[in-house]
Design a protein around this motif. Sequence first.
Motif, mmCIF file in Angstrom:
data_model
loop_
_atom_site.group_PDB
_atom_site.id
_atom_site.type_symbol
_atom_site.label_atom_id
_atom_site.label_comp_id
_atom_site.label_asym_id
_atom_site.label_seq_id
_atom_site.Cartn_x
_atom_site.Cartn_y
_atom_site.Cartn_z
ATOM 1 N N GLU A 87 0.814 -1.215 0.000
ATOM 2 C CA GLU A 87 0.000 0.000 0.000
ATOM 3 C C GLU A 87 0.851 1.271 0.000
ATOM 4 O O GLU A 87 0.440 2.300 -0.538
ATOM 5 N N GLU A 88 2.045 1.195 0.607
ATOM 6 C CA GLU A 88 2.902 2.389 0.630
ATOM 7 C C GLU A 88 3.287 2.821 -0.785
ATOM 8 O O GLU A 88 3.414 4.022 -1.064
ATOM 9 N N THR A 89 3.445 1.853 -1.682
ATOM 10 C CA THR A 89 3.783 2.176 -3.064
ATOM 11 C C THR A 89 2.603 2.834 -3.767
ATOM 12 O O THR A 89 2.761 3.803 -4.518
ATOM 13 N N GLN A 90 1.393 2.324 -3.527
ATOM 14 C CA GLN A 90 0.191 2.967 -4.066
ATOM 15 C C GLN A 90 0.059 4.392 -3.535
ATOM 16 O O GLN A 90 -0.324 5.312 -4.263
ATOM 17 N N LEU A 91 0.355 4.581 -2.257
ATOM 18 C CA LEU A 91 0.238 5.909 -1.659
ATOM 19 C C LEU A 91 1.189 6.912 -2.304
ATOM 20 O O LEU A 91 0.829 8.081 -2.499
ATOM 21 N N ILE A 92 2.391 6.473 -2.617
ATOM 22 C CA ILE A 92 3.351 7.360 -3.272
ATOM 23 C C ILE A 92 2.787 7.857 -4.594
ATOM 24 O O ILE A 92 2.824 9.045 -4.904
ATOM 25 N N GLY A 93 2.221 6.923 -5.371
ATOM 26 C CA GLY A 93 1.628 7.311 -6.646
ATOM 27 C C GLY A 93 0.386 8.154 -6.472
ATOM 28 O O GLY A 93 0.172 9.138 -7.205
ATOM 29 N N ALA A 94 -0.448 7.801 -5.494
ATOM 30 C CA ALA A 94 -1.692 8.541 -5.264
ATOM 31 C C ALA A 94 -1.412 9.959 -4.796
ATOM 32 O O ALA A 94 -2.091 10.907 -5.214
ATOM 33 N N TYR A 95 -0.418 10.122 -3.926
ATOM 34 C CA TYR A 95 -0.109 11.456 -3.407
ATOM 35 C C TYR A 95 0.378 12.367 -4.535
ATOM 36 O O TYR A 95 0.094 13.570 -4.541
#
Length: 297
Positions: A122-130
């Motif tokens: 999820e941390e990788t998704q968050l980087i992209g989402a942010y």
Amino acid sequence: MSDSFIAIDWGSTNLRAWRYEHGECVDSVQSEAGVTRLEGRSPRQVFTELMARWQEPLPVVMAGMVGSNAGWLQVPYLPCPTRLTQVAKRLTEVKQVLPLKAWIVPGICVERADNCNVMRGEETQLIGAYAELPATLYVMPGTHSKWVQMEGDTLVDFRTVMTGELHHLLLNHSLIGVGLTEQRPDPQAFTQGLEAGLDEEHLVCRLFETRAAHVLGKLEKSAVSDWLSGLLIGNEVAQMQRKYPLPTGAALTVIGNPKLGERYAQALNLAGIRHRMLDGDRAFQSGIRSIVNELED
């Protein structure tokens, strides 16, 4: 490496990989070879089979349960609070595949008296989402849903809600699922479940009613799954709304599978919570690209 690489999202039950050449995705593959479904193979064997698909080797960045104690290498967690930009600086190299270059992204953890939590992938998704849709609160629906609180680009807190797993367990391994017919989509039952879940502070009090309702003929036996799904999602949204209240006028971002995300969107609409949607695969790939770019700096 910044424009040619392989990104792998390697979770518990599935593996997805994308090959980028000169900044363009030229191929992708998806399999059920998650770290809990290797069927006697080692992670290294699965990785080698995957790489054989592409004759020309490229650097590989992996995220997800592949870095857990059930995966290939146990990669340490970064503790909250942590800036998203720090993730790329703490990758773990997979040396068993030399001379091929491969790294695993670290997960993130919360370790406090009032909250112990972990995430991987999820941390990788968050980087992209942010990068695409900055927000103070992210919702990541799934088997184990994540609600993530941000301050700027710093992840300060998150909670995990086992809504998807609880739905599966109750429907398949409890009295609630006994005597049911084949389950069919029932939007009305789902909406009614949402309304009940949003209004209930103590979910345990309502669970047995799911069985009682179909036994007494108040709920179609084929609609129990959708009613229960609505009840659980609605209650999750109600609880997390109290845990992480949004500032006036702010919107949260929902990251994930569009079909499941739409169910959460219905709950958020009923709760009067503003939100935006972002496809989970898009967020993951965007996050990996950001990590790769950080490696180059």
